[in-house]
Design an enzyme around this catalytic site. Structure first.
Site, mmCIF file in Angstrom:
data_model
loop_
_atom_site.group_PDB
_atom_site.id
_atom_site.type_symbol
_atom_site.label_atom_id
_atom_site.label_comp_id
_atom_site.label_asym_id
_atom_site.label_seq_id
_atom_site.Cartn_x
_atom_site.Cartn_y
_atom_site.Cartn_z
ATOM 1 N N ILE A 1 0.836 -1.205 0.000
ATOM 2 C CA ILE A 1 0.000 0.000 0.000
ATOM 3 C C ILE A 1 0.869 1.251 0.000
ATOM 4 O O ILE A 1 1.681 1.443 0.900
ATOM 5 C CB ILE A 1 -0.919 0.023 1.244
ATOM 6 C CG1 ILE A 1 -1.851 -1.186 1.235
ATOM 7 C CG2 ILE A 1 -1.734 1.307 1.289
ATOM 8 C CD1 ILE A 1 -2.633 -1.365 2.517
ATOM 9 N N ASP B 1 -17.476 32.929 -20.631
ATOM 10 C CA ASP B 1 -18.350 34.088 -20.683
ATOM 11 C C ASP B 1 -17.667 35.142 -21.562
ATOM 12 O O ASP B 1 -16.445 35.109 -21.739
ATOM 13 C CB ASP B 1 -18.561 34.611 -19.256
ATOM 14 C CG ASP B 1 -19.595 35.709 -19.189
ATOM 15 O OD1 ASP B 1 -20.482 35.732 -20.068
ATOM 16 O OD2 ASP B 1 -19.525 36.542 -18.273
#
Length: 874
Positions: A282, A326
């Site tokens: 791990i 925009d």
């Protein structure tokens, strides 16, 4: 839905069962029962404790928890404590990020005005805005915030700023007239007012038609609540990797546990061995390392005007294939600027003004006199179009305050939405004149004469045709046109509407909100990098298209559509057509989400920019929401992943370049961690299959994974950026982190490191098991530290620049120092179960540890030379 804008005032009053005297007190109880309070509501929020506990649901985290418990039971308290600390830190970070993300609706609620003026029982009164009811007669004046949606029934030159809803900063001139068109966009509903906007001029009486969640801003709140924040491609890849890794770990640990018990090991020893393997497999520090690398990347981006609110968004930037931007303030300067004058039959660019030209000077002088705007100390006060005229005056060396003091206003007729004119009277050069400015078509129809360089003469049909043609050209260029005219004025008489007839035409002034100077280059850079720029705006199609053409977003008018055309498309039709559309005009918040989703459904990573409340749902839906730092509302900023402190489109392009480099660095760091962990797994697996003693104790592997690995991984994350990265195409959204080639590299490098580790193990085994374990641990630790230099990039150290990343060398040196402390300080040697080694054994460890570095660098040099040779031949 009731289209109140299609209904007359009397029809609305009748439909809502109210009158011009307002609601009656006795009606309020029933109405409140029916409609509820005028406030935004939200779904139940998770408690902080629940959010914290959910951080432990990850499969890898569960395995680590089991490992910590078992380590504690078996007396390995040091291992247990280290694992628990890592788990808790990750959980706390996740909880903090979640709590920060809950601010959007709170900011929306803050938009509501605390008080509202209404007429009830025939009397004007002020009430808390939450008590507004459908059917209330709301009274609006300049400066008021609007607390509910409503239909205007009496209008007195009302102007409303609806930027929070439409994104357009210019005030909207309202009307009480019925609109006959059935389906029109929010910005064109001139007889309606909406919650969250505010009155900039005039007054009105309004019948409340919708409150709370039924208002337009309430619909946005609902969209915001339901909009799904997408995981970044890296998060998705890490999740998938984690699940696969967890399954593999469980299977291998189960096999090893069974084998050891069959071979005669005690269940406790066998279980500890399996836990050792799990700890080796791990990558405990992976999430922490990724977070740190992202955080370091955000610091660099912040210096370049891009503040990242959500760390994982940095990595998504590298995969952006579509930017929905925009228009106002992002691609344009968000400032009306005069572009052209028309006077004496000539069109004059502002870049070629002539201060000595008498007619140009007169036109500019009159535009400052028939004007209420002022500019002082970089502060602009007034209507944007009038501010633009003040700026024009500066080009001619005229100060508006000096001009107005020199030629004081004798009388005035204020602007009126019906007349579309404004008139002021002055004594100018010894004569009293009335100056009129306004809409082109209105003024031209009232002119009898025209001013030319040769003097004043009667205006002809040819003159009018020329002026109309010039106005048409200006309009096609998306320029807003103001016409100016004047006539003699007698101050002994009152200035009346009659003085706006029989005028002398002087000229036209055309203006627009121009593109930012850097927008065109930024758009070109996007296209070169394989990114599709798209304009989404609340402005009109003609205006939007003109700007989009100038900066390179739009090639043909076929690529531009309006919101009402979008409504006619099904979701499937939009998905099929979305890549052919470059400009969307007159859009609503729902439209913006549909556009973003359509691109995402086609497998694209989408960035969305915006500044208004209306943008917030789409900002949240997009893979990267980008809010404007200067003009942006708090709602937009809270919903966004990134904030631009300069409101500049080109900053997004820089951020994408940074994001691509950061992703490359993160992937290199992950490769470093995984290849090192693979080496540990293979070494443990080899010893298990051959019934050899465990080569490591769990604390060895935790030290490597959490301490010596962390430093090189972070250093890899600050590898200097490649300048040519924007020439590459964006990576695909579904590109796995562990691609076949990536996995093979990790496996090869892991095998190489495990081989030298096992050689060291066998060398130490000739003395005893403690020495074998110590030599294996030392070789694995140092080999992984040196391997960090291999993982700086795809090229060799010589091609990257041996010392171009000083942090990498510093991390390696610091790692070696920490290892040396464990190897030589007695208390630490005891804790980590380290044997005393001879000088020869230390030399052997050093030489073995360098083997992977030398081998991999030689391979990179050979491959690099072949690539150069192949390129030169082509």
């Amino acid at each position: 839905m009731d289209r109140y804008y299609n209904k007359s005032s009397e029809e609305v009053l009748s439909l809502l069962q109210t009158t011009r005297e307002g609601l009656k007190s006795e009606e309020l109880g029933a109405l409140k029962e029916k409609y509820g309070n005028n406030e935004l509501v939200e779904g139940a929020r998770k408690s902080i404790f629940r959010v914290f506990m959910e951080q432990f649901k990850d499969f890898l985290v569960m395995i680590l928890i089991v490992a910590a418990i078992v380590s504690g039971v078996l007396g390995k308290l040091e291992s247990a404590i280290v694992i628990i600390v890592v788990i808790m830190l990750n959980a706390i970070l996740g909880t903090v990020q979640h709590v920060k993300a809950q601010k959007s609706l709170d900011a929306l609620k803050a938009l509501a005005s605390p008080m509202a003026k209404v007429k009830r029982d025939g009397n004007a009164t002020e009430i808390p805005s939450k008590d507004l009811m459908v059917g209330d007669l709301m009274l609006l004046d300049a400066g008021d915030f609007i607390s509910a949606d409503g239909r205007i029934i009496e209008n007195y030159n009302l102007q409303v700023n609806e930027s929070s809803l439409t994104g357009e900063a210019e005030s909207v001139l309202k009307s009480a007239e019925t609109i006959s068109t059935a389906d029109i966009s929010l910005g064109d509903r001139k007889n309606m007012v909406f919650s969250g906007s505010f009155v900039t001029y005039g007054r009105a009486e309004v019948i409340v038609t919708n409150i709370g969640m039924s208002t337009e801003i309430g619909k946005i709140a609902n969209l915001l609540e339901n909009a799904q924040e997408k995981k970044t491609p890296l998060q998705v890849s890490l999740d998938q990797f984690g699940k696969k890794l967890a399954v593999i770990i469980l299977i291998i640990c189960g096999i090893i546990l069974t084998l050891n018990i069959v071979k005669g090991a005690s269940p406790a020893e066998a279980f500890m061995f399996a836990i050792s393997l799990a700890v080796a497999a791990i990558p405990e520090a992976l999430s922490s390392i990724v977070t740190i690398v992202l955080a370091l990347g955000t610091q660099k981006m912040a210096k370049e005007n891009a503040i990242v609110r959500k760390l994982h968004a940095v990595e998504s930037l590298g995969g952006i294939s579509v930017i929905c931007s925009d228009k106002t303030g992002t691609l344009t300067q968000n400032k009306m600027t005069v572009q052209k004058l028309f006077v004496n039959g000539e069109v004059i660019e502002t870049s070629a003004v002539n201060k000595e030209n008498e007619l140009e000077h007169t036109l500019t002088l009159m535009s400052l006199l028939c004007n209420d705007a002022i500019t002082r100390e970089a502060k602009e006060i007034g209507d944007p179009t009038e501010v633009a005229l003040v700026d024009l005056g500066e080009l001619y060396g005229l100060d508006e305050l000096v001009v107005r003091e020199t030629y004081p206003r004798l009388a005035e007729l204020a602007f009126d939405s019906d007349r579309k004119l404004m008139t002021t009277a002055h004594e100018l050069k010894g004569e009293q004149v009335a100056i009129t400015k306004g809409a082109f078509d209105v003024i031209l129809g009232r002119c009898d004469h025209i001013q030319t360089a040769a003097g004043i003469r009667p205006i002809t049909e040819e003159d009018k045709a020329q002026i109309k043609q010039i106005n048409r050209v200006f309009s096609e260029q998306s320029l807003r046109v103001l016409a100016f005219a004047y006539r003699p004025y007698d101050s002994t008489k009152e200035l009346t509407l009659e003085d706006e007839n029989h005028l002398t035409f002087l000229g036209l002034i055309a203006m627009m909100d121009p593109p930012r100077l850097e927008s065109a280059q930024a758009v070109a850079d996007c296209i070169k990098a394989g990114i599709k720029p798209v304009m989404i705006t609340g402005d009109h199609k003609i205006t939007a298209s003109a700007i989009a053409k100038q900066i390179g977003i739009l090639n043909s008018m076929d690529e531009a559509i309006e919101g009402k055309e979008l409504d006619a498309l099904s979701d499937e039709e939009l998905r099929n057509k979305v890549d052919q559309i470059s400009v969307y005009a007159r859009v609503s918040p729902e439209h913006k989400i549909r556009i973003v989703k359509a691109w995402q459904d086609n497998g694209n990573v989408v960035a969305m920019t915006g500044d208004g409340v209306n943008d917030a749902p789409a900002l949240k839906q997009a893979d990267i929401g980008v809010a404007m730092g200067i003009t942006g509302t708090e709602v937009a900023k809270d919903a966004a992943s990134m904030i631009l402190t300069d409101d500049n489109f080109s900053t997004i392009v820089k951020a994408i370049s940074n994001g691509r480099n950061i992703y490359a660095n993160i992937k290199n760091a992950i490769k470093f961690l995984l290849s090192g962990n693979t080496a540990g797994i293979l070494a443990v697996l080899y010893c298990s299959l051959l019934a050899l003693p465990n080569p490591f104790v769990p604390l060895h592997l935790l030290f490597i994974n959490l301490v010596t690995d962390s430093l090189p991984a972070i250093a890899i994350g600050v590898e200097p950026y490649r300048k040519d990265i924007m020439k590459e195409k964006p990576r695909k959204m579904d590109e796995p982190l562990l691609s076949r080639s990536f996995a093979l590299e990790v496996l090869f490098e892991g095998i190489l490191i495990s081989c030298v580790t096992l050689v060291a193990f066998y060398m130490g085994k000739q003395v005893n098991h403690l020495t074998a374990s110590t030599m294996a641990f030392s070789t694995l630790c140092l080999a992984r530290l040196f391997h960090g230099l291999n993982c700086r990039g795809k090229a060799s150290l010589f091609q990257l620049g041996v010392f171009s990343n000083k942090a990498s060398w510093l991390a390696t040196l610091l790692g070696v120092v920490l290892w040396a402390m464990i190897m030589t300080i007695k208390p630490l040697m005891s804790i980590f179960e380290i044997a005393s080694l001879s000088k020869e054994q230390f030399i052997s460890i050093g030489m073995l540890s360098l083997v992977p570095l030398v081998v991999i660098q030689l391979i990179k040099l050979i491959l690099g030379a072949k690539k150069v040779s192949s390129t030169s031949k082509n």
